[in-house]
Motif scaffolding. Structure first.
Motif, PDB file in Angstrom:
ATOM      1  N   GLU A  74    -104.435 -33.795 -57.808  1.00 36.50           N
ATOM      2  CA  GLU A  74    -104.734 -34.949 -56.952  1.00 36.50           C
ATOM      3  C   GLU A  74    -103.843 -34.925 -55.708  1.00 36.50           C
ATOM      4  O   GLU A  74    -104.306 -35.101 -54.577  1.00 36.50           O
ATOM      5  N   ILE A  75    -102.564 -34.684 -55.911  1.00 40.87           N
ATOM      6  CA  ILE A  75    -101.615 -34.605 -54.796  1.00 40.87           C
ATOM      7  C   ILE A  75    -101.968 -33.445 -53.876  1.00 40.87           C
ATOM      8  O   ILE A  75    -101.941 -33.583 -52.650  1.00 40.87           O
ATOM      9  N   GLN A  76    -102.310 -32.312 -54.452  1.00 42.06           N
ATOM     10  CA  GLN A  76    -102.665 -31.135 -53.654  1.00 42.06           C
ATOM     11  C   GLN A  76    -103.895 -31.421 -52.779  1.00 42.06           C
ATOM     12  O   GLN A  76    -103.927 -31.039 -51.601  1.00 42.06           O
ATOM     13  N   ALA A  77    -104.881 -32.111 -53.323  1.00 44.79           N
ATOM     14  CA  ALA A  77    -106.089 -32.439 -52.551  1.00 44.79           C
ATOM     15  C   ALA A  77    -105.754 -33.397 -51.407  1.00 44.79           C
ATOM     16  O   ALA A  77    -106.261 -33.247 -50.292  1.00 44.79           O
ATOM     17  N   ARG A  78    -104.887 -34.380 -51.673  1.00 42.90           N
ATOM     18  CA  ARG A  78    -104.487 -35.313 -50.610  1.00 42.90           C
ATOM     19  C   ARG A  78    -103.763 -34.577 -49.492  1.00 42.90           C
ATOM     20  O   ARG A  78    -104.012 -34.809 -48.311  1.00 42.90           O
ATOM     21  N   ARG A  79    -102.848 -33.702 -49.879  1.00 38.36           N
ATOM     22  CA  ARG A  79    -102.098 -32.954 -48.871  1.00 38.36           C
ATOM     23  C   ARG A  79    -103.018 -32.052 -48.055  1.00 38.36           C
ATOM     24  O   ARG A  79    -102.826 -31.898 -46.846  1.00 38.36           O
ATOM     25  N   TRP A  80    -104.020 -31.480 -48.688  1.00 36.78           N
ATOM     26  CA  TRP A  80    -104.994 -30.675 -47.959  1.00 36.78           C
ATOM     27  C   TRP A  80    -105.683 -31.563 -46.909  1.00 36.78           C
ATOM     28  O   TRP A  80    -105.874 -31.152 -45.765  1.00 36.78           O
ATOM     29  N   GLY A  81    -106.039 -32.780 -47.316  1.00 38.42           N
ATOM     30  CA  GLY A  81    -106.692 -33.723 -46.404  1.00 38.42           C
ATOM     31  C   GLY A  81    -105.818 -34.094 -45.222  1.00 38.42           C
ATOM     32  O   GLY A  81    -106.297 -34.179 -44.091  1.00 38.42           O
ATOM     33  N   TYR A  82    -104.528 -34.312 -45.479  1.00 40.69           N
ATOM     34  CA  TYR A  82    -103.618 -34.622 -44.372  1.00 40.69           C
ATOM     35  C   TYR A  82    -103.594 -33.475 -43.374  1.00 40.69           C
ATOM     36  O   TYR A  82    -103.668 -33.687 -42.161  1.00 40.69           O
ATOM     37  N   ARG A  83    -103.449 -32.268 -43.878  1.00 45.25           N
ATOM     38  CA  ARG A  83    -103.357 -31.104 -42.984  1.00 45.25           C
ATOM     39  C   ARG A  83    -104.675 -30.846 -42.254  1.00 45.25           C
ATOM     40  O   ARG A  83    -104.661 -30.391 -41.116  1.00 45.25           O
ATOM     41  N   LYS A  84    -105.784 -31.156 -42.877  1.00 43.27           N
ATOM     42  CA  LYS A  84    -107.091 -30.945 -42.242  1.00 43.27           C
ATOM     43  C   LYS A  84    -107.338 -31.965 -41.132  1.00 43.27           C
ATOM     44  O   LYS A  84    -107.739 -31.610 -40.025  1.00 43.27           O
ATOM     45  N   VAL A  85    -107.102 -33.224 -41.430  1.00 43.18           N
ATOM     46  CA  VAL A  85    -107.444 -34.299 -40.497  1.00 43.18           C
ATOM     47  C   VAL A  85    -106.307 -34.607 -39.533  1.00 43.18           C
ATOM     48  O   VAL A  85    -106.540 -34.885 -38.357  1.00 43.18           O
ATOM     49  N   LEU A  86    -105.073 -34.580 -40.023  1.00 45.83           N
ATOM     50  CA  LEU A  86    -103.917 -34.938 -39.206  1.00 45.83           C
ATOM     51  C   LEU A  86    -102.844 -33.849 -39.274  1.00 45.83           C
ATOM     52  O   LEU A  86    -101.753 -34.078 -39.806  1.00 45.83           O
ATOM     53  N   PRO A  87    -103.124 -32.689 -38.737  1.00 43.33           N
ATOM     54  CA  PRO A  87    -102.077 -31.665 -38.735  1.00 43.33           C
ATOM     55  C   PRO A  87    -100.883 -32.146 -37.916  1.00 43.33           C
ATOM     56  O   PRO A  87    -101.030 -33.027 -37.057  1.00 43.33           O
ATOM     57  N   PRO A  88     -99.701 -31.604 -38.177  1.00 45.65           N
ATOM     58  CA  PRO A  88     -98.498 -32.069 -37.483  1.00 45.65           C
ATOM     59  C   PRO A  88     -98.638 -32.111 -35.966  1.00 45.65           C
ATOM     60  O   PRO A  88     -98.193 -33.060 -35.319  1.00 45.65           O
ATOM     61  N   GLU A  89     -99.290 -31.118 -35.396  1.00 46.73           N
ATOM     62  CA  GLU A  89     -99.423 -31.062 -33.939  1.00 46.73           C
ATOM     63  C   GLU A  89    -100.189 -32.256 -33.389  1.00 46.73           C
ATOM     64  O   GLU A  89     -99.913 -32.739 -32.284  1.00 46.73           O
ATOM     65  N   LYS A  90    -101.163 -32.732 -34.137  1.00 44.21           N
ATOM     66  CA  LYS A  90    -101.971 -33.861 -33.688  1.00 44.21           C
ATOM     67  C   LYS A  90    -101.128 -35.141 -33.653  1.00 44.21           C
ATOM     68  O   LYS A  90    -101.215 -35.923 -32.707  1.00 44.21           O
ATOM     69  N   ILE A  91    -100.319 -35.337 -34.675  1.00 45.02           N
ATOM     70  CA  ILE A  91     -99.443 -36.506 -34.709  1.00 45.02           C
ATOM     71  C   ILE A  91     -98.392 -36.411 -33.615  1.00 45.02           C
ATOM     72  O   ILE A  91     -98.128 -37.379 -32.903  1.00 45.02           O
ATOM     73  N   GLN A  92     -97.827 -35.244 -33.445  1.00 45.02           N
ATOM     74  CA  GLN A  92     -96.821 -35.047 -32.396  1.00 45.02           C
ATOM     75  C   GLN A  92     -97.413 -35.295 -31.016  1.00 45.02           C
ATOM     76  O   GLN A  92     -96.764 -35.864 -30.144  1.00 45.02           O
ATOM     77  N   SER A  93     -98.652 -34.900 -30.825  1.00 46.55           N
ATOM     78  CA  SER A  93     -99.325 -35.140 -29.555  1.00 46.55           C
ATOM     79  C   SER A  93     -99.494 -36.637 -29.297  1.00 46.55           C
ATOM     80  O   SER A  93     -99.296 -37.109 -28.174  1.00 46.55           O
ATOM     81  N   ALA A  94     -99.856 -37.376 -30.338  1.00 49.77           N
ATOM     82  CA  ALA A  94     -99.998 -38.828 -30.184  1.00 49.77           C
ATOM     83  C   ALA A  94     -98.660 -39.461 -29.810  1.00 49.77           C
ATOM     84  O   ALA A  94     -98.602 -40.346 -28.949  1.00 49.77           O
ATOM     85  N   ILE A  95     -97.592 -38.993 -30.429  1.00 47.77           N
ATOM     86  CA  ILE A  95     -96.257 -39.519 -30.119  1.00 47.77           C
ATOM     87  C   ILE A  95     -95.908 -39.220 -28.657  1.00 47.77           C
ATOM     88  O   ILE A  95     -95.429 -40.085 -27.939  1.00 47.77           O
ATOM     89  N   LYS A  96     -96.183 -38.000 -28.213  1.00 49.14           N
ATOM     90  CA  LYS A  96     -95.903 -37.624 -26.822  1.00 49.14           C
ATOM     91  C   LYS A  96     -96.722 -38.446 -25.837  1.00 49.14           C
ATOM     92  O   LYS A  96     -96.280 -38.705 -24.714  1.00 49.14           O
TER      93      LYS A  96
END
Length: 135
Positions: A74-96
């Protein structure tokens, strides 16, 4: 096209994804994903990302969440979803871009606020991000 619609389109040839009236938010089984049609689009995105994550990462029946193996999948599937929809670069871009609060960033990123919070917590734990990236 919303992120939800884009994700559905990306998996259109691999999975049957249907919106239905459900008791729970979503379910995956044998190449079929069911999503509760009564959710907001942003919440549907979070749920479908996790359910596709089960397709991509899980095996067998994991409905018994008392089982440690099932919990891990269950945790692995959630983490896959985070990386698919909100990869780190996307969040960092929003912050910038100046989106420094959860509500503002979630709206900008077209995601559910809780999904963003959970993704941030995951990146704090897995990548050592500072705790105060967004409030």
């Amino acid at each position: 096209m919303t992120l939800y619609e884009e994700l559905l389109a990306e998996y259109d040839d691999q999975l049957l994804i249907e919106e239905r009236d459900l008791v729970n938010d979503g379910l995956y089984c044998d190449g079929v994903v069911w999503i509760n049609r009564n959710l907001t689009t942003a919440k549907k995105l979070a749920i479908v990302a996790e359910e596709i994550g089960h397709h991509e990462t899980s095996s067998g029946d994991i409905l018994d969440q008392e089982n440690l193996f099932s919990q891990r999948q269950e945790i692995q599937a959630r983490r896959w979803g985070y990386r698919k929809v909100l990869p780190p670069e996307k969040i960092q871009s929003a912050i910038k871009e100046g989106y420094l609060t959860i509500p503002d960033a979630a709206e900008y990123l077209d995601v559910d606020e809780q999904f963003l919070r959970d993704a941030l917590e995951y990146y704090i734990q897995s990548e050592g991000w500072p705790q105060n990236r967004m409030r």
